[in-house]
Scaffold this active site. Structure first.
Site, PDB file in Angstrom:
ATOM      1  N   HIS A  97      -3.340   7.674   6.152  1.00  0.00           N
ATOM      2  CA  HIS A  97      -3.299   6.275   5.452  1.00  0.00           C
ATOM      3  C   HIS A  97      -4.637   5.752   5.827  1.00  0.00           C
ATOM      4  O   HIS A  97      -5.424   5.458   5.005  1.00  0.00           O
ATOM      5  CB  HIS A  97      -2.252   5.475   6.155  1.00  0.00           C
ATOM      6  CG  HIS A  97      -2.183   4.324   5.446  1.00  0.00           C
ATOM      7  ND1 HIS A  97      -2.105   4.014   3.984  1.00  0.00           N
ATOM      8  CD2 HIS A  97      -2.292   2.957   5.747  1.00  0.00           C
ATOM      9  CE1 HIS A  97      -2.201   2.789   3.535  1.00  0.00           C
ATOM     10  NE2 HIS A  97      -2.264   2.098   4.817  1.00  0.00           N
TER      11      HIS A  97
ATOM     12  N   CYS B 242       0.925  -1.413   0.027  1.00  0.00           N
ATOM     13  CA  CYS B 242       0.098  -0.312  -0.092  1.00  0.00           C
ATOM     14  C   CYS B 242       0.749   1.191   0.070  1.00  0.00           C
ATOM     15  O   CYS B 242       0.095   2.316  -0.097  1.00  0.00           O
ATOM     16  CB  CYS B 242      -0.980   0.182   1.159  1.00  0.00           C
ATOM     17  SG  CYS B 242      -1.895  -1.568   1.204  1.00  0.00           S
TER      18      CYS B 242
ATOM     19  N   GLU C  50      -1.610   5.116  13.694  1.00  0.00           N
ATOM     20  CA  GLU C  50      -1.273   6.341  12.962  1.00  0.00           C
ATOM     21  C   GLU C  50      -1.438   7.632  13.951  1.00  0.00           C
ATOM     22  O   GLU C  50      -0.560   8.630  13.793  1.00  0.00           O
ATOM     23  CB  GLU C  50      -2.164   6.384  11.645  1.00  0.00           C
ATOM     24  CG  GLU C  50      -1.858   7.705  10.793  1.00  0.00           C
ATOM     25  CD  GLU C  50      -2.414   7.210   9.461  1.00  0.00           C
ATOM     26  OE1 GLU C  50      -2.204   8.296   8.446  1.00  0.00           O
ATOM     27  OE2 GLU C  50      -3.267   6.560   9.179  1.00  0.00           O
TER      28      GLU C  50
ATOM     29  N   PHE D 167       1.460  -3.100   4.685  1.00  0.00           N
ATOM     30  CA  PHE D 167       1.895  -4.638   5.184  1.00  0.00           C
ATOM     31  C   PHE D 167       3.413  -4.779   4.748  1.00  0.00           C
ATOM     32  O   PHE D 167       3.995  -4.419   3.721  1.00  0.00           O
ATOM     33  CB  PHE D 167       0.983  -5.557   4.376  1.00  0.00           C
ATOM     34  CG  PHE D 167      -0.375  -5.665   5.061  1.00  0.00           C
ATOM     35  CD1 PHE D 167      -0.789  -5.173   6.105  1.00  0.00           C
ATOM     36  CD2 PHE D 167      -1.263  -6.299   4.322  1.00  0.00           C
ATOM     37  CE1 PHE D 167      -2.190  -5.178   6.758  1.00  0.00           C
ATOM     38  CE2 PHE D 167      -2.541  -6.789   4.892  1.00  0.00           C
ATOM     39  CZ  PHE D 167      -2.951  -6.055   5.997  1.00  0.00           C
TER      40      PHE D 167
ATOM     41  N   HIS E   3      -9.873   1.934  -0.739  1.00  0.00           N
ATOM     42  CA  HIS E   3      -8.440   1.657  -0.507  1.00  0.00           C
ATOM     43  C   HIS E   3      -7.780   0.987  -1.676  1.00  0.00           C
ATOM     44  O   HIS E   3      -7.990  -0.174  -1.951  1.00  0.00           O
ATOM     45  CB  HIS E   3      -7.943   0.792   0.789  1.00  0.00           C
ATOM     46  CG  HIS E   3      -6.597   0.542   1.103  1.00  0.00           C
ATOM     47  ND1 HIS E   3      -5.619   1.031   0.446  1.00  0.00           N
ATOM     48  CD2 HIS E   3      -6.061   0.029   2.179  1.00  0.00           C
ATOM     49  CE1 HIS E   3      -4.469   0.992   0.727  1.00  0.00           C
ATOM     50  NE2 HIS E   3      -4.581   0.176   1.882  1.00  0.00           N
TER      51      HIS E   3
ATOM     52  N   LYS F 143      -9.971   7.768   1.859  1.00  0.00           N
ATOM     53  CA  LYS F 143     -10.319   6.292   1.613  1.00  0.00           C
ATOM     54  C   LYS F 143     -11.769   5.943   1.976  1.00  0.00           C
ATOM     55  O   LYS F 143     -12.328   5.189   1.366  1.00  0.00           O
ATOM     56  CB  LYS F 143      -9.546   5.481   2.170  1.00  0.00           C
ATOM     57  CG  LYS F 143      -7.924   5.040   1.718  1.00  0.00           C
ATOM     58  CD  LYS F 143      -7.125   4.099   2.483  1.00  0.00           C
ATOM     59  CE  LYS F 143      -5.788   4.177   1.976  1.00  0.00           C
ATOM     60  NZ  LYS F 143      -4.880   5.294   2.456  1.00  0.00           N
TER      61      LYS F 143
END
Length: 407
Positions: A298, A166, A309, A394, A335, A330
């Site tokens: 994010h 991502c 975050e 990830f 996403h 998002k």
């Protein structure tokens, strides 16, 4: 050499619209594009219920049949967005050989040509047909979007793919920024693309149990997970003096980038790793914490990401964290994995140009662990001098880009 880098063109295609203007208009209105999953009616047991798909899309409106033989959907999206970005920039690659030689092309993608991969698997394993499409490899390879964009514009400088889940788009943008700033290139075409809504990918994400079954609600107590999306965002990064000499419109200054690795868990995010990337971006851009007015987070809407975050932002910004506007778009466009940072850069540029912060849509009740100003549900007019856009992937891979308004 340490040249200033600016953005002179942007293009996008996603669930909110088939161009960057439509996409930004949707975000600044707080309009959601997450909808019931379409196209998988034959798989009634599929637990994935919603997605942010590019709808009303006809490939033949953009490419002739011969060209489409070579293009997975992931490359189609990249080319559409790149065409828009180049057109807005006003650069003439067709007649300027010297420009082509000094133009890089860096494109991020998390999964590559999944449509081609799904089709090949269906033919091979379901139908027992050993004869796959002769262009299967060149359609599905991760570097196909970068190569196709490079070919389309004759960009003869460094050209390659970046794949870091991502964070792919932000890593690609950071690499392109470095090439232009260092003087290796005068121009770079950079961004991210993803076309991941296929049966195989849906089944894989279904197995992880991190997908929401209603919608994406970042940072709020009722968040239930992320919502998969597809699309692409592409940008023209250019040396400031080069852009000024030709009278180009400058959309924003690409001020800096920061990258880090958690070097910990493959899926659980680290606030320390995220904070290092944020600090690095500020340092690289020579921005003080107090210079930043907006962070495009994010903000995936998962239980783990959002509080992590939030803690990372508080670690870096201290008291100023309370003055920041922080939102996750998002919640509107979903996403898009490797393309996420590229779609969100459209929001970052839009906020600088229009002095409007797009909201975090679908917000219900605040989570006590998420205690920043997430601009819930309604866009907000405010001064925006500098913006950060976060991407945390990830694998513990983090990439943050910093933009500054050019007056």
């Amino acid at each position: 050499m340490n040249r200033r880098v600016v953005i002179t063109g942007m293009g996008a295609i996603c669930a909110l619209g088939h161009d960057a203007r439509s996409m930004w208009q949707g975000m600044r209105e707080g309009r959601g594009a997450i909808a019931p999953l379409a196209g998988f009616e034959d798989h009634a047991d599929l637990r994935v219920r919603v997605a942010a798909q590019v709808r009303d899309y006809d490939p033949l409106a953009h490419f002739d049949e011969k060209k489409l033989l070579l293009l997975d959907r992931v490359s189609q999206f990249a080319l559409i967005a790149a065409r828009e970005a180049v057109a807005q920039s006003g650069l003439d690659f067709a007649t300027d050989e010297a420009l082509r030689a000094r133009t890089a092309c860096i494109v991020g993608t998390g999964t590559g040509g999944e449509q081609t991969n799904d089709e090949a698997s269906r033919r091979l394993y379901k139908e027992g047909n050993p004869r796959l499409h002769p262009f299967s490899i060149v359609r599905r390879m991760v570097n196909a979007p970068a190569s196709q964009v490079s070919i389309a514009f004759g960009a003869g400088g460094p050209s390659f793919a970046v794949s870091s889940a991502c964070a792919s788009a932000n890593h690609a943008l950071a690499q392109a920024f470095g090439l232009v700033r260092s003087g290796t290139c005068d121009v770079a075409l950079a961004g991210g693309t993803e076309a991941c809504i296929t049966l195989g990918v849906l089944r894989a994400w279904e197995a992880m149990r991190v997908l929401a079954d209603d919608t994406c609600r970042p940072f709020c107590k009722q968040r239930r997970g992320l919502v998969l999306a597809e699309g692409a965002g592409m940008f023209v990064l250019e040396d400031f003096d080069h852009a000024r000499a030709r009278g180009a419109e400058i959309l924003a200054e690409f001020a800096g980038a920061g990258m880090s690795a958690d070097a910990g868990d493959i899926v659980l995010p680290s606030d320390a790793g995220a904070a290092r990337a944020i600090r690095s971006a500020l340092d690289d851009a020579r921005l003080n914490a107090s210079d930043v007015d907006y962070i495009n987070a994010h903000g995936t809407g998962t239980p783990a990401n959002d509080p992590t975050e939030t803690r990372a932002i508080r670690k870096v910004f201290g008291e100023h964290a309370g003055s920041l506007a922080v939102s996750s778009t998002k919640s509107m466009h979903g996403h898009a994995l490797g393309a996420a940072g590229a779609l969100e850069l459209v929001a970052a540029i839009g906020s600088l140009r229009d002095q409007v912060v797009p909201p975090t849509a679908n917000f219900l009740d605040p989570d006590p662990e998420c205690d920043l100003d997430y601009v819930p549900n309604t866009p907000r007019e405010r001064e925006v001098r500098a913006v950060l856009s976060n991407a945390f992937a990830f694998g513990g891979l983090n990439a943050v880009v910093a933009l500054r308004r050019v007056s």
